[in-house]
Design a protein around this motif. Sequence first.
Motif, PDB file in Angstrom:
ATOM      1  N   THR A   9       0.807  -1.172   0.028  1.00  0.00           N
ATOM      2  CA  THR A   9       0.038  -0.036  -0.192  1.00  0.00           C
ATOM      3  C   THR A   9       0.700   1.218   0.099  1.00  0.00           C
ATOM      4  OG1 THR A   9      -0.145  -0.155   2.514  1.00  0.00           O
ATOM      5  CG2 THR A   9      -1.948  -1.095   1.218  1.00  0.00           C
ATOM      6  N   ALA A  10       2.007   1.162   0.439  1.00  0.00           N
ATOM      7  CA  ALA A  10       2.936   2.382   0.477  1.00  0.00           C
ATOM      8  C   ALA A  10       4.461   2.039   0.090  1.00  0.00           C
ATOM      9  CB  ALA A  10       2.977   3.073   1.719  1.00  0.00           C
ATOM     10  N   SER A  11       5.077   2.859  -0.343  1.00  0.00           N
ATOM     11  CA  SER A  11       6.454   2.415  -0.568  1.00  0.00           C
ATOM     12  C   SER A  11       7.135   2.211   0.666  1.00  0.00           C
ATOM     13  CB  SER A  11       7.255   3.777  -1.288  1.00  0.00           C
ATOM     14  OG  SER A  11       8.451   3.411  -1.554  1.00  0.00           O
ATOM     15  N   TYR A  12       7.892   1.124   0.707  1.00  0.00           N
ATOM     16  CA  TYR A  12       8.776   0.703   1.887  1.00  0.00           C
ATOM     17  C   TYR A  12      10.107  -0.139   1.631  1.00  0.00           C
ATOM     18  CZ  TYR A  12       9.493  -1.675   6.440  1.00  0.00           C
ATOM     19  OH  TYR A  12      10.240  -2.016   7.560  1.00  0.00           O
ATOM     20  N   PRO A  48      19.256  -4.207   1.820  1.00  0.00           N
ATOM     21  CA  PRO A  48      17.771  -3.556   1.657  1.00  0.00           C
ATOM     22  C   PRO A  48      17.009  -3.737   0.619  1.00  0.00           C
ATOM     23  CG  PRO A  48      19.590  -1.911   2.367  1.00  0.00           C
ATOM     24  CD  PRO A  48      20.237  -3.131   1.892  1.00  0.00           C
ATOM     25  N   GLN A  49      15.886  -3.961   0.790  1.00  0.00           N
ATOM     26  CA  GLN A  49      15.046  -4.076  -0.622  1.00  0.00           C
ATOM     27  C   GLN A  49      13.715  -3.078  -0.377  1.00  0.00           C
ATOM     28  OE1 GLN A  49      13.743  -8.275   0.019  1.00  0.00           O
ATOM     29  NE2 GLN A  49      15.204  -8.951  -1.602  1.00  0.00           N
ATOM     30  N   THR A  50      13.547  -2.280  -1.805  1.00  0.00           N
ATOM     31  CA  THR A  50      12.203  -1.414  -1.645  1.00  0.00           C
ATOM     32  C   THR A  50      11.160  -2.040  -2.320  1.00  0.00           C
ATOM     33  OG1 THR A  50      13.945   0.485  -1.860  1.00  0.00           O
ATOM     34  CG2 THR A  50      11.560   0.947  -2.552  1.00  0.00           C
ATOM     35  N   PHE A  51      10.013  -1.921  -1.860  1.00  0.00           N
ATOM     36  CA  PHE A  51       8.808  -2.581  -2.238  1.00  0.00           C
ATOM     37  C   PHE A  51       7.839  -1.201  -2.685  1.00  0.00           C
ATOM     38  CE2 PHE A  51      10.510  -5.890   0.341  1.00  0.00           C
ATOM     39  CZ  PHE A  51      10.085  -7.007  -0.651  1.00  0.00           C
ATOM     40  N   LEU A  52       7.317  -1.173  -3.968  1.00  0.00           N
ATOM     41  CA  LEU A  52       6.501  -0.007  -4.393  1.00  0.00           C
ATOM     42  C   LEU A  52       5.112  -0.308  -4.360  1.00  0.00           C
ATOM     43  CD1 LEU A  52       8.758   0.729  -7.775  1.00  0.00           C
ATOM     44  CD2 LEU A  52       8.929   1.894  -5.351  1.00  0.00           C
ATOM     45  N   PRO A  53       4.226   0.854  -4.115  1.00  0.00           N
ATOM     46  CA  PRO A  53       2.707   0.580  -3.963  1.00  0.00           C
ATOM     47  C   PRO A  53       2.118  -0.115  -5.082  1.00  0.00           C
ATOM     48  CG  PRO A  53       3.476   2.854  -3.354  1.00  0.00           C
ATOM     49  CD  PRO A  53       4.839   2.187  -3.953  1.00  0.00           C
ATOM     50  N   GLY A  54       1.115  -0.776  -4.702  1.00  0.00           N
ATOM     51  CA  GLY A  54       0.572  -1.437  -6.141  1.00  0.00           C
ATOM     52  C   GLY A  54       1.084  -2.940  -6.223  1.00  0.00           C
ATOM     53  N   THR A  55       2.378  -3.273  -5.859  1.00  0.00           N
ATOM     54  CA  THR A  55       2.843  -4.351  -6.150  1.00  0.00           C
ATOM     55  C   THR A  55       2.193  -5.628  -5.457  1.00  0.00           C
ATOM     56  OG1 THR A  55       5.166  -3.415  -6.284  1.00  0.00           O
ATOM     57  CG2 THR A  55       5.101  -5.960  -6.018  1.00  0.00           C
ATOM     58  N   ALA A  56       1.831  -6.823  -6.142  1.00  0.00           N
ATOM     59  CA  ALA A  56       1.226  -7.813  -5.765  1.00  0.00           C
ATOM     60  C   ALA A  56       2.162  -8.754  -5.449  1.00  0.00           C
ATOM     61  CB  ALA A  56       0.076  -8.350  -6.699  1.00  0.00           C
ATOM     62  N   LEU A  57       1.969  -9.760  -4.343  1.00  0.00           N
ATOM     63  CA  LEU A  57       2.791 -10.482  -3.809  1.00  0.00           C
ATOM     64  C   LEU A  57       2.154 -11.765  -3.332  1.00  0.00           C
ATOM     65  CD1 LEU A  57       5.090  -8.243  -1.479  1.00  0.00           C
ATOM     66  CD2 LEU A  57       5.776  -8.978  -3.592  1.00  0.00           C
TER      67      LEU A  57
END
Length: 92
Positions: A9-12, A48-57
Amino acid sequence: MALGRYVITASYTTAAGTPATATAGEPGTGGAAGYGTGDVSAGYSLYPQTFLPGTALWLDSAGPLYAVLNGASVLRAFVDGQDDVGHAALSN
């Protein structure tokens, strides 16, 4: 193992983990001696790994990545018809 679909839901960005002490390999264990294991003793990954909003996992609800992302409150359940929109290769 209970796999489920989730959406970011948010960049993390995950924090870098701490490497565990490497264990030397033993002959007869499937790998050559000297090819030991190196695991992460704290955190999810060594980098570190960055996850972007809207990414389905697809995540295991008992796994370490789920624990990190759910603890940061950046996951929500995947909703069919809302999150399965495809924008790639839709034209001739």
